[in-house]
Design an enzyme around this catalytic site. Structure first.
Site, PDB file in Angstrom:
ATOM      1  N   HIS A 203      38.197  50.710  31.268  1.00 48.12           N
ATOM      2  CA  HIS A 203      37.973  49.536  32.123  1.00 48.12           C
ATOM      3  C   HIS A 203      36.512  49.320  32.525  1.00 48.12           C
ATOM      4  O   HIS A 203      36.200  48.325  33.178  1.00 48.12           O
ATOM      5  CB  HIS A 203      38.840  49.619  33.383  1.00 48.12           C
TER       6      HIS A 203
HETATM    7  C1  UD1 Z   1      36.029  48.130  40.086  1.00 53.17           C
HETATM    8  C2  UD1 Z   1      34.742  48.940  40.333  1.00 53.17           C
HETATM    9  C3  UD1 Z   1      34.756  50.195  39.474  1.00 53.17           C
HETATM   10  C4  UD1 Z   1      36.027  50.995  39.688  1.00 53.17           C
HETATM   11  C5  UD1 Z   1      37.228  50.075  39.454  1.00 53.17           C
HETATM   12  C6  UD1 Z   1      38.521  50.815  39.698  1.00 53.17           C
HETATM   13  C7  UD1 Z   1      32.763  47.598  40.899  1.00 53.17           C
HETATM   14  C8  UD1 Z   1      31.446  47.116  40.407  1.00 53.17           C
HETATM   15  N1  UD1 Z   1      33.548  48.178  39.981  1.00 53.17           N
HETATM   16  O1  UD1 Z   1      36.003  47.712  38.733  1.00 53.17           O
HETATM   17  O2  UD1 Z   1      33.660  51.008  39.825  1.00 53.17           O
HETATM   18  O3  UD1 Z   1      36.065  52.080  38.776  1.00 53.17           O
HETATM   19  O4  UD1 Z   1      37.138  48.957  40.336  1.00 53.17           O
HETATM   20  O5  UD1 Z   1      39.588  50.117  39.151  1.00 53.17           O
HETATM   21  O6  UD1 Z   1      33.065  47.459  42.053  1.00 53.17           O
HETATM   22  N2  UD1 Z   1      41.028  41.874  38.271  1.00 53.17           N
HETATM   23  C9  UD1 Z   1      42.338  41.454  38.371  1.00 53.17           C
HETATM   24  N3  UD1 Z   1      43.048  41.883  39.443  1.00 53.17           N
HETATM   25  C10 UD1 Z   1      42.536  42.677  40.414  1.00 53.17           C
HETATM   26  C11 UD1 Z   1      41.192  43.059  40.322  1.00 53.17           C
HETATM   27  C12 UD1 Z   1      40.464  42.665  39.247  1.00 53.17           C
HETATM   28  O7  UD1 Z   1      42.845  40.751  37.520  1.00 53.17           O
HETATM   29  O8  UD1 Z   1      43.261  43.038  41.362  1.00 53.17           O
HETATM   30  C13 UD1 Z   1      40.238  41.456  37.085  1.00 53.17           C
HETATM   31  C14 UD1 Z   1      39.461  40.193  37.295  1.00 53.17           C
HETATM   32  O9  UD1 Z   1      39.412  39.509  36.099  1.00 53.17           O
HETATM   33  C15 UD1 Z   1      38.096  40.688  37.635  1.00 53.17           C
HETATM   34  C16 UD1 Z   1      37.988  41.939  36.780  1.00 53.17           C
HETATM   35  O10 UD1 Z   1      39.321  42.465  36.777  1.00 53.17           O
HETATM   36  O11 UD1 Z   1      37.114  39.764  37.372  1.00 53.17           O
HETATM   37  C17 UD1 Z   1      37.036  42.951  37.302  1.00 53.17           C
HETATM   38  O12 UD1 Z   1      37.377  43.289  38.643  1.00 53.17           O
HETATM   39  P1  UD1 Z   1      36.317  43.948  39.641  1.00 53.17           P
HETATM   40  O13 UD1 Z   1      36.957  44.236  40.938  1.00 53.17           O
HETATM   41  O14 UD1 Z   1      35.090  43.125  39.676  1.00 53.17           O
HETATM   42  O15 UD1 Z   1      35.918  45.285  38.910  1.00 53.17           O
HETATM   43  P2  UD1 Z   1      36.819  46.447  38.287  1.00 53.17           P
HETATM   44  O16 UD1 Z   1      36.704  46.384  36.814  1.00 53.17           O
HETATM   45  O17 UD1 Z   1      38.192  46.458  38.849  1.00 53.17           O
END
Ligand code: UD1
Length: 355
Positions: A203
């Site tokens: 991820h």
């Molecule tokens: C975040 C953290 C990462 C951690 C991870 C744990 C940052 C920069 N990154 O990454 O360090 O290891 O969490 O899982 O803070 N999305 C959904 N549903 C959700 C959340 C996210 O669909 O509940 C999708 C969205 O498209 C979003 C993408 O995932 O744009 C990325 O989500 P984001 O919270 O920005 O970062 P993570 O990859 O989850």
């Protein structure tokens, strides 16, 4: 007057870190939870609060997804209004996500003492958003609670000479607390035997946002699936990017709760991952790990070959897969403390109040 502490969380790994902290909170402490809302899917969010008995957040800032700048700017504003109203004695921030950083910056600007739990970790990879978040959060913090001796040393090298304490790793606490419940029926549900499958998770932004890197990783997993069962719980970020791939050879499943994940981890042949937390959980559960990164903020896991950094180099991955099991006698969980980090943190915060 009781000590008032606010924990700021927003992501799946932070809910896990909050779990032992909640249990270590003394009755005399007023503890509030701010959930930034960075993670909002049931499988990344609610399931952890429910399974781990974490009380509902007192504030949900409904931040959701967005660009890093948007998330950080908006997060700081929303946290500021809660902190101004609540005026806690301490803010606790956990790990290295954008939710950690916004909590740290807002508190620092309001001059509220911040304790960073999981301070001092460094991968020395400036391309990781988490590396930036770690460094900035450490700079903002009044107290740095480190999970390992390496983390303490990293901070010393950067000139942090005081207010640094090695408590051991809070995720080790979580693991110890969960261990009894972490024997779920997930193996039966997935119809796999113990030690008969690989468990894969991908991820990290640097792997999912770069299409050619992701393509290479998926190709490697598909190739391996010709001889091995691969269970692949997919984070929503990765799922969005996977629609172009033919994944029918892989056992693609939704993200799992903590107990199911620990059960799968413990029973896997090997772990294939780019996660930080999973590398360490694999180590603590004595499951060999292959990490699709060039560096790690948990170098202790590399000892005695329990974790191998392969990047996405096919030859290195093949070599790591063919390695025989690691020697259980050469395994040192104490590198991550004694499973009582949360109690040490609470003792410190309450004692500091009494001085
Ligand atoms: C975040 C953290 C990462 C951690 C991870 C744990 C940052 C920069 N990154 O990454 O360090 O290891 O969490 O899982 O803070 N999305 C959904 N549903 C959700 C959340 C996210 O669909 O509940 C999708 C969205 O498209 C979003 C993408 O995932 O744009 C990325 O989500 P984001 O919270 O920005 O970062 P993570 O990859 O989850």
């Amino acid at each position: 007057m009781s000590l008032k502490i606010i924990s700021i969380v927003g992501n799946r790994p932070q809910f896990i870190k909050l779990y032992p902290m909640i249990r270590a909170m003394k009755k005399s402490i007023e503890h509030l939870i701010i959930h930034t809302g960075q993670h909002y899917d049931e499988n990344l969010d609610e399931i952890f609060f429910k399974d781990l008995g974490i009380p509902d957040a007192d504030y949900n800032l409904n931040l959701g997804s967005g660009s890093h700048c948007w998330q950080i700017g908006e997060g700081i504003k929303r946290i500021e209004s809660v902190l101004t109203k609540e005026n806690p004695d301490w803010v606790l921030v956990y790990g290295d996500t954008n939710s950690t950083l916004v909590g740290a910056i807002a508190s620092a600007k309001l001059r509220i003492p911040i304790a960073h739990i999981e301070a001092g970790l460094r991968s020395y990879d400036v391309n990781m958003p988490e590396e930036f978040n770690r460094k900035m959060t450490d700079i903002c913090s009044s107290m740095l609670f480190c999970p390992t001796r390496t983390a303490v040393r990293n901070l010393k090298k950067e000139g942090f000479d005081s207010n640094v304490m090695n408590t051991g790793d809070i995720m080790y606490d979580a693991l110890m607390l969960a261990q009894k419940k972490a024997e779920t029926d997930i193996l039966n549900i997935l119809e796999v035997e113990s030690n008969s499958y690989y468990l894969a998770t991908i991820h990290r932004a640097e792997n999912t946002d770069d299409k050619s890197r992701l393509k290479k990783i998926i190709k490697i997993l598909i190739k391996l699936s010709k001889s091995e069962t691969i269970i692949f719980p997919v984070h929503p970020r990765t799922r969005e990017e996977l629609s172009d791939f033919d994944l029918k050879r892989l056992r693609v499943i939704s993200p799992l709760g903590y107990y199911d994940m620990l059960t799968l981890l413990r029973n896997a042949k090997k772990i294939l991952t780019d996660s930080g937390g999973l590398q360490k959980e694999a180590y603590l559960m004595k499951t060999p790990c292959i990490t699709f990164r060039e560096n790690t903020e948990w170098p202790e896991t590399l000892n005695e070959g329990w974790n191998v950094l392969t990047g996405i180099d096919e030859k290195k991955i093949a070599a790591a897969i063919s390695l025989d099991g690691c020697d259980s006698n050469l395994h040192s969980p104490e590198l991550f403390g004694d499973g009582k980090a949360a109690y040490k943190i609470m003792d410190y915060l309450t004692a500091r109040r009494e001085v």
